[in-house]
Design an enzyme around this catalytic site. Structure first.
Site, PDB file in Angstrom:
ATOM      1  N   GLU A 126     -71.624 -49.443  16.793  1.00  0.00           N
ATOM      2  CA  GLU A 126     -70.642 -50.478  16.470  1.00  0.00           C
ATOM      3  C   GLU A 126     -71.311 -51.632  15.727  1.00  0.00           C
ATOM      4  O   GLU A 126     -72.406 -52.065  16.087  1.00  0.00           O
ATOM      5  CB  GLU A 126     -69.986 -50.983  17.760  1.00  0.00           C
ATOM      6  CG  GLU A 126     -68.870 -51.996  17.519  1.00  0.00           C
ATOM      7  CD  GLU A 126     -68.250 -52.500  18.809  1.00  0.00           C
ATOM      8  OE1 GLU A 126     -67.051 -52.809  18.803  1.00  0.00           O
ATOM      9  OE2 GLU A 126     -68.974 -52.610  19.826  1.00  0.00           O
ATOM     10  N   LYS A 172     -61.074 -52.099  14.747  1.00  0.00           N
ATOM     11  CA  LYS A 172     -60.852 -52.177  16.189  1.00  0.00           C
ATOM     12  C   LYS A 172     -59.531 -52.885  16.452  1.00  0.00           C
ATOM     13  O   LYS A 172     -59.304 -53.996  15.970  1.00  0.00           O
ATOM     14  CB  LYS A 172     -62.010 -52.929  16.846  1.00  0.00           C
ATOM     15  CG  LYS A 172     -62.076 -52.830  18.361  1.00  0.00           C
ATOM     16  CD  LYS A 172     -63.371 -53.465  18.851  1.00  0.00           C
ATOM     17  CE  LYS A 172     -63.580 -53.278  20.328  1.00  0.00           C
ATOM     18  NZ  LYS A 172     -64.879 -53.839  20.780  1.00  0.00           N
ATOM     19  N   CYS A 207     -66.318 -48.998  21.252  1.00  0.00           N
ATOM     20  CA  CYS A 207     -66.647 -49.707  22.494  1.00  0.00           C
ATOM     21  C   CYS A 207     -65.497 -49.645  23.501  1.00  0.00           C
ATOM     22  O   CYS A 207     -65.061 -48.563  23.886  1.00  0.00           O
ATOM     23  CB  CYS A 207     -67.045 -51.131  22.135  1.00  0.00           C
ATOM     24  SG  CYS A 207     -67.871 -52.061  23.458  1.00  0.00           S
TER      25      CYS A 207
END
Length: 314
Positions: free
Chosen positions: A47, A131, A165
């Protein structure tokens, strides 16, 4: 792909050249070449590997980051997709005939996003997804993604999707991905170097989340992971208390099979390198014959996911 032909993949466990986009791109190109030399057809990065994860959000407030210059430096080193910095990544993918999933801090206008960028073996972008909901502390820096940010696409290595994540803690996001029949899924993590943070889960818990995704989705999961080195700690930790909370290391990369088995001997948390594994389409077929959330194990007549993310979910 033939059900019996393996697809070799690689995941990265390494630190970027922290807050230095140009140098991190060069390091990424070297890792892409290294993965290709070892026969990988896919390589996955952690990430926001370009230019690194903003660890200071866990250690101090936004005001301190502003005063210290870290906020301005981070913004200056974020990646713009209309910049020349993208070229070497796409060129390396094409030169080495390898699919690349890169984690970036993306800048568009005045906003930053946590973005996963998938490039195929010709250098063509297959997706750039953001995200959907950065964590509460990450929201100090990053904006939210949108309804189109749950793509799963066909590639020469099979159907590929990705989440970042803590998105892997969200059952509805995961289900939206499972319904799109991933062969392999990239679960990008920033690393696990934090200690003494209230309510912070252990690395073992986060590894279990990646492993569970593989079992639930009946797919392979590539879990790249960054780590923290001494240079990064020196930039972020201006007090002994912060240094105590941000330890060196934190790398826990792994690759999981559709039955949940770990396929690689892990690297030490402080070690940089690549983990490689051979993936078999037949293993995905077998897993879904046993349990298929998008098929015979579904009860869409009772529970159905609806939303604007794609026609599949509407």
């Amino acid at each position: 792909m033939s059900p019996n032909d393996p697809v070799r993949v690689a995941v990265v466990q390494a630190a970027p050249v922290y807050l230095n986009l140009e140098a991190s791109v060069h390091k990424a190109v070297d890792l892409i070449a290294q993965a290709a030399r070892q026969g990988a057809r896919v390589v996955a990065f952690p990430e926001v590997w370009l230019p690194g994860y903003p660890w200071w959000i866990w250690l101090d407030g936004a005001a301190w980051a502003q005063r210290s210059g870290l906020s301005a430096r981070y913004r200056a080193q974020a990646l713009r997709f209309d910049s020349a910095a993208c070229g070497p990544i796409a060129q390396a993918a094409a030169e080495h005939r390898i699919v690349v999933l890169m984690g970036v801090a993306e800048q568009e206008g005045e906003r930053l996003f946590i973005t996963q960028w998938l490039v195929d073996e010709t250098g063509r972008t297959l997706f750039r997804r953001r995200k959907l909901k950065p964590g509460p502390l990450e929201m100090q820096i990053f904006s939210e993604g949108g309804a189109h940010d749950l793509p799963v696409v066909d590639s020469s290595a099979g159907r590929i999707g990705a989440l970042a994540c803590a998105e892997h803690r969200h059952p509805l996001l995961k289900h939206a991905m499972h319904l799109q029949h991933e062969f392999l899924h990239v679960a990008s993590w920033p690393g696990f170097p934090l200690v003494g943070i209230p309510n912070m889960s252990s690395p073992e818990t986060f590894l279990a989340i990646s492993r569970t995704y593989a079992v639930e989705g009946g797919c392979y999961v590539l879990a790249p992971c960054s780590l923290v080195n001494d240079e990064m700690r020196a930039l972020v930790c201006d007090t002994p208390a912060k240094a105590d909370q941000l330890r060196r290391g934190g790398g826990h990369a792994q690759i999981y099979a559709p039955n949940g088995d770990a396929l690689c001997e892990p690297l030490a948390p402080e070690a940089e390198g690549l983990l490689l594994a051979d993936l078999f389409p037949s293993a995905v077929h077998a897993a879904r014959r046993a349990f298929d959330l998008a098929g015979h194990s579904s009860r869409s007549d009772v529970i159905r996911l609806a939303g604007p993310a794609s026609p599949l979910l509407s």
